[in-house]
Design an enzyme around this catalytic site. Structure first.
Site, short mmCIF file in Angstrom:
data_model
loop_
_atom_site.label_atom_id
_atom_site.label_comp_id
_atom_site.label_asym_id
_atom_site.label_seq_id
_atom_site.Cartn_x
_atom_site.Cartn_y
_atom_site.Cartn_z
N HIS A 228 0.84 -1.24 0.01
CA HIS A 228 0.08 -0.01 -0.06
C HIS A 228 0.91 1.18 0.24
CE1 HIS A 228 -3.58 2.20 0.72
NE2 HIS A 228 -3.19 2.82 1.75
N HIS B 93 -1.23 8.40 -5.19
CA HIS B 93 -2.16 7.43 -4.55
C HIS B 93 -3.37 7.89 -4.94
CE1 HIS B 93 -4.12 5.61 -1.69
NE2 HIS B 93 -4.15 6.20 -0.32
N PHE C 63 -8.55 5.09 5.71
CA PHE C 63 -9.20 6.04 6.79
C PHE C 63 -10.48 5.33 7.51
CE2 PHE C 63 -7.24 10.38 6.25
CZ PHE C 63 -5.89 10.00 6.31
#
Length: 403
Positions: free
Chosen positions: A299, A333, A391
């Site tokens: 990631h 990202h 998140f």
């Protein structure tokens, strides 16, 4: 009862480094970089003025109504979805056995921001009548299902930066359960707007290397200072193996393991213990030993704490992790599309036997302690791990295999 295997028979991509799958793959192998300065006037007053955008030419093949009445994230989805469908050979499948699953973090946030401004400055009658269908987070999945005639479900996971992995995991589950024979799944994002950049900037998640956009995203580097926001869409076609074999389809690989968890830890910070658990569950779901994993697409967003947490999780789950690549250094990202892009990169690396490099890693963080690939490397790996964390405590992992 035999578990149905979900194989990959097609893929489509629009990314900051390429308008198709093969363009993106060639660019990543070459160590290309899609980041740049934001030239829009609105960026001038922001502390973050860099991003990794997809080339606007991706929309050239869309109709006038598609360009006018679809948010950018929906347009990206349609283009990538059509490439994926064509590359799979446009499978002849009963529409009630065809599903889609498209994850996103923000949906049509560009429309939301733009129409709020229009309402405030020009009034009610100037607001686009398509605002709701352009802004809704399920828009990418909905429009792709309409485009393909998919009637077995239009899933729309909204799980922040884990959304792409979750969508592919959902697609795999639809195949395994027998609810669908073909699923077009992945992620899409188009969030390079003032509000999104400001919001991420306020929590210090973004790099502020405005004078060095090409060096801003630097996963695992000791001097990383945050991520570069990217945009794009990546979709893969999953198919029940027997369905694919029966029609003579070319099989790129398989999704043999998937895990989706929540860490119930912190709205922003991830829990490395739960991340390790997520990885372990995916490997176990694939029926593999951790030593069978020969490649990791991390990631690795380039945030100071996130990269260290993930490295700890990989070490805990895999023991001595294999070669690791982190292509957000090249693409930025892509938020909800990032996990799907990671899955595509892993599949192509297994297919071609080449691991693409992690660029901008000049001074490895000693707290990372991973074998991060910085120049293209050959591999004989048969299985790859892709992880994604968002998140809200959303955690996901996939195990992909060569056919």
């Amino acid at each position: 009862m035999r578990v149905r295997r979900a194989v990959v028979t097609g893929a489509g991509a629009v990314t900051p480094v390429g308008g198709t799958v093969e363009e993106t793959w060639a660019a990543l192998r070459a160590g290309a970089n899609g980041a740049g300065a934001i030239a829009d006037d609105w960026a001038g007053t922001l502390p973050v003025r860099i991003a990794a955008r997809a080339d606007d030419s991706f929309a050239d093949g869309l109709s006038v109504p598609e360009r006018r009445a679809r948010d950018r994230v929906e347009q990206l989805t349609l283009v990538a979805g059509r490439e994926a469908w064509a590359s799979a050979g446009a499978p002849d499948v009963d529409p009630t056995r065809l599903a889609v699953a498209v994850g996103t973090a923000h949906g049509g946030i560009a429309t939301t921001v733009a129409m709020q401004d229009v309402l405030g400055t020009a009034g009610y009658r100037r607001v686009n009548p398509h605002t709701i269908t352009m802004a809704m987070a399920n828009g990418p999945a909905a429009y792709l299902s309409l485009d393909l005639g998919a009637k077995a479900g239009a899933r729309a996971p909204v799980s922040a930066c884990a959304a792409g992995v979750e969508a592919i995991g959902q697609g795999r589950d639809l195949i395994r359960s027998g609810a669908a024979d073909v699923v077009v799944c992945g992620g899409a994002e188009a969030s390079i707007v003032p509000l999104s950049l400001t919001g991420f900037g306020r929590v210090r998640a973004l790099s502020t290397r405005n004078d060095e956009p090409l060096r801003a995203s630097r996963p695992f580097d000791a001097h990383r200072d945050g991520f570069v926001m990217g945009e794009g869409a990546v979709l893969v076609v999953l198919e029940a193996e027997e369905h694919a074999r029966a029609r003579g389809a070319t099989v790129l690989g398989a999704v043999d393991g998937a895990s989706l968890t929540s860490d119930a830890f912190d709205i922003v910070g991830g829990d490395p213990a739960n991340q390790a658990r997520t990885i372990t569950l995916a490997v176990r779901d694939a029926g593999l030993d951790p030593r069978d994993v020969g490649l990791v697409h991390a990631h690795a967003t380039s945030t100071p704490m996130g990269d260290v947490n993930e490295a700890a999780a990989l070490r805990a789950a895999l023991g001595s992790p294999p070669a690791v690549t982190a292509t957000k250094a090249s693409t930025g990202h892509l938020l909800g599309a990032s996990g799907a892009l990671g899955a595509l990169v892993a599949l192509l690396a297994l297919r071609d036997g080449v691991v693409p490099p992690t660029i901008n890693l000049d001074d490895p963080d000693p707290d990372v302690d991973l074998d991060v690939v910085t120049t293209p490397r050959t591999t004989t790996a048969r299985h790859a791990l892709v992880d994604a964390f968002g998140f809200g405590g959303h955690s996901g992992a996939l195990v992909l295999s060569r056919d």
